[in-house]
Design a protein around this motif. Structure first.
Motif: not given
Length: 771
Positions: A43-48, A54-56, A61-65, A479-488
């Protein structure tokens, strides 16, 4: 999506019932941690998902490098394989005898550690290898160790056949390159081999569907499908058998595994079939045949279909479209056989009181929403792994809503979930407006809760509120559609665990357990399919390294003297024999590398095979060849003498294995004959059609109807029944017309129609005159 488990019967009255060891708590915890780590890394690294997180936070307003950390794909694959080694060497003994299932021996720990270290070594040195492309002596040693451990792990999980084939290829490979061990390891450890295309596909695409399937099985979707179909068909003659066909087809969209389907739906449908009057050898054959078709059934067809998409360089949604008509023909053929067998046996339907009411199932129909969502997402072209994870969130949500023990107006919650799911897929251009609608829905639910009108502040409210507010937030942030459905999907797991952990209700605790146990199941289930892919990748690596990939095709053409039908027949036999000891995924990989190129080379200059699939560069010849070998690899599950799915069915039914297996071959006839029809009429793949004119639509419809009619004629001939028992000569005539109808020649089909009409109106008269 998992590969079929092996069934091992040991001599001297020592039969191993468990497929894996029962471990003590501390070792069971190790296995669970390894399984969960596979899911988390995926989930974290292969599905990015880390970049999505990070984008969320950045938008907040929070930078989590630290979330921007990244690894090479090969490093991710090596980490997953390391965890698979942990699971394999703890759960699977060195021999399939009862003694070895009782405890973990010291050599299990040693080999498990060797497997883990050899994989993590690649993880550690791979970035250095990218820069230098050179190997040292230590690299070679760890590479050879990794290859040996993969072969041993595969042997433990899948038996001897595939590892023996791999070893033969490896011996040939090292001989062909004059014992150049550095080149050998570079090809099979660093470049391709273990971590070649097959394993890459497993980690990128297939694991997401294993994950999705594990959740759907745990939260009760499979039970709903089976009971729904039993209720729908059970009251009709032969209802339990017909319901087994339909429920297994639908279950195939979840598991994609023949034996897994048998062991899931068969434990319920096979006893019902016997109760309805079917002999054990028929009841035990129907379920395996129906379950085997699950790997042919869109939208989730099994791991081999994802590898096919990668090999052909086609989007997976094109593969599932191409598989639609063949799947309909397969299940249509099975259904026709069962219908005739039911009439031959004179069986009646079961009492309506034996089933839940249809009103109950219609009220709960929304439980199938995740399957609808994943199908629509795939057809739309959303990345397969994202489509699977997005559907996971919807599955968790509706599973909570379906709990009758938790108070709440079911129709209201279903309406909210449906509307929110639709809004989730809207463009970010209307993100802020969408977020306002979602927020209004939350406030409405809260207001109804305060007024105590169909809503209470309980688990249903909490899980629904979390989904609504989270989707509203992501929409508002643009946020983008694919980002939203992934996070959901991912946060849906978190929401379910939080709400379930806090719940005092039994159903809430059940959902909590189902959520985290599904994560563990996904890791465990992935072992067999991933090891099969890694082992088959070694074969692919050897063929590439030695240059034999093309030569074998020319040799097969020479062997068959360029006769297409002989080559197809030889390929069928090769696929079936190979599939008796090799899982579907490995079978497809091997046959697609060995036999499919020969078929392709033979027809690539002939119309319509010389045309590309519209919109892509791959020729229709290649698509047709790959589908041909794909089908027969799957049918090996019901083909004697091994026939794992038939073995499972006969074991549940308590019938004779050989009779069960032969019945299964008969009922699966559409699977054996269909590939020849699709190959010679590639328009049935749909994606091969460049322009859908009225004439083309009529042609494809004719092909479909004619193919189903051919299956009907063959079913009549093989069962020997049509309204009455048929004489041998009548069966022979019908059978010959059915076989000749495989060409779909209109004259032959017309003759078949005449013969069928003769049976329909004069069959009984023939019987009387003959008597």
């Amino acid at each position: 999506m998992a590969e079929e488990p092996s069934i091992d019967v040991v001599e001297m009255e020592e039969v191993v019932i468990e497929r894996t060891r029962t471990l003590p708590p501390r070792l069971e915890l190790v296995v669970k941690v390894a399984a969960v780590l596979i899911g988390l890394y995926e989930i974290l690294f292969i599905f990015n998902f880390n970049y999505t997180l990070y984008d969320l936070f950045q938008r907040l307003g929070v930078e989590l490098e630290f979330l921007r950390i990244t690894f090479q794909p090969k490093q991710g694959e090596a980490f997953v394989m390391a965890m698979l080694m942990v699971i394999t060497f703890l759960l699977y003994p060195i021999r399939k005898r009862e003694t070895y299932f009782r405890k973990v021996f010291s050599y299990d720990y040693i080999m498990g550690a060797a497997g883990v270290v050899s994989m993590l070594y690649l993880f550690a040195v791979y970035e250095r290898y990218i820069l230098t492309s050179s190997l040292n002596q230590t690299d070679v040693i760890f590479g050879l160790l990794a290859i040996i451990m993969v072969i041993e792990a595969t042997r433990r999980v899948l038996g001897w056949v595939l590892p023996m084939i791999v070893v033969l290829f490896l011996l040939y490979g090292i001989y062909a390159i004059n014992y150049d061990w550095t080149r050998f390891v570079q090809q099979l450890y660093f470049d391709e081999g273990i971590f070649g295309i097959p394993f890459f596909v497993m980690t990128i695409y297939v694991f997401a569907f294993i994950f999705f399937g594990a959740f759907l099985l745990r939260i009760g979707v499979s039970d709903y499908i089976t009971e729904f179909m039993i209720s729908l068909f059970g009251k009709r003659p032969g209802g339990p058998a017909k319901s087994a066909v339909i429920s297994s087809a639908l279950m195939g969209t979840v598991s994609g595994s023949s034996v897994a389907n048998v062991l899931t739906t068969g434990t319920f449908t096979i006893p019902l079939m016997k109760k309805a009057g079917y002999p054990p050898e028929i009841a035990g054959a129907v379920e395996p045949v129906a379950s085997t078709g699950g790997q042919l059934m869109p939208p989730i067809m099994g791991a081999a279909a994802f590898i096919m998409a990668e090999f052909l360089n086609l989007p997976y949604n094109k593969i599932i479209i191409a598989a639609v008509l063949p799947a309909l023909v397969y299940y249509g053929g099975v259904y026709l056989f069962i219908d005739l067998e039911t009439k031959r046996l004179g069986l009646k339907g079961m009492a309506a009181e034996a089933f839940k009411t249809m009103a109950y199932f219609l009220r709960k129909l929304y439980i199938l929403l995740p399957i609808v969502v994943i199908t629509v997402a795939l057809v739309w072209g959303i990345a397969p792994q994202i489509a699977a994870i997005s559907s996971l969130g919807v599955a968790i949500w509706v599973a909570w809503i379906s709990r009758d023990e938790i108070y709440g107006n079911e129709k209201l919650y279903v309406a909210v979930a449906l509307l929110a799911t639709l809004l989730m897929f809207l463009s970010k251009d209307v993100g802020k407006q969408t977020s306002m609608v979602l927020l209004a829905m939350f406030l409405l639910l809260a207001a109804l809760g305060v007024m105590k009108k169909g809503v209470a502040f309980n688990e249903k409210f909490y899980i629904t509120s979390l989904f609504l507010l989270f989707i509203a937030l992501t929409k508002y942030l643009g946020m983008g559609k694919e980002q939203i459905v992934l996070m959901t999907g991912v946060f849906g797991i978190v929401f379910s665990i939080l709400v379930g952990y806090r719940s005092a209700l039994d159903s809430g605790k059940m959902m909590y357990r189902a959520t985290y146990e599904a994560m563990i199941d996904a890791g465990k289930t992935s072992v067999s399919v991933m090891l099969a892919a890694a082992s088959a990748g070694l074969i692919q690596g050897v063929l590439t390294m030695t240059g034999e990939l093309t030569n074998i095709g020319y040799r097969l053409i020479s062997l068959t003297h360029g006769n297409l039908w002989l080559l197809l027949l030889l390929t069928m036999v090769f696929s079936l024999i190979l599939g008796m000891g090799v899982p579907t995924t490995a079978n497809y990989i091997i046959t697609s590398l060995v036999a499919a190129p020969a078929i392709y080379m033979l027809v690539r200059n002939i119309a319509p095979y010389n045309q590309p699939v519209p919109g892509y560069t791959v020729l229709i010849a290649m698509l047709a060849a790959h589908f041909f070998v794909f089908y027969f690899g799957i049918l090996a599950d019901v083909t004697p003498p091994v026939a794992l799915a038939s073995y499972a069915g006969s074991a549940i039914a308590g019938g004779d294995f050989w009779k069960t297996a032969m019945n299964a071959v008969k009922y699966a006839l559409a699977g054996y004959i269909g590939p020849y029809i699709y190959f010679t009429h590639p328009e049935m793949f749909l994606i091969t059609v460049s322009e859908w004119t009225p004439a083309m639509i009529i042609r494809v419809l004719y092909y479909l109807v004619a193919t189903l009619f051919v299956m009907y004629l063959l079913a009549i001939a093989l069962t020997g029944f049509y309204s009455t028992k048929l004489k041998s000569w009548m069966r022979g005539v019908i059978g010959i017309l059915g076989l000749a109808g495989v060409t779909l020649n209109p004259i032959v089909i017309g003759a078949g129609v005449v013969a069928w009409l003769g049976l329909k109106f004069y069959g009984a008269r023939f019987e009387k005159s003959a008597a």
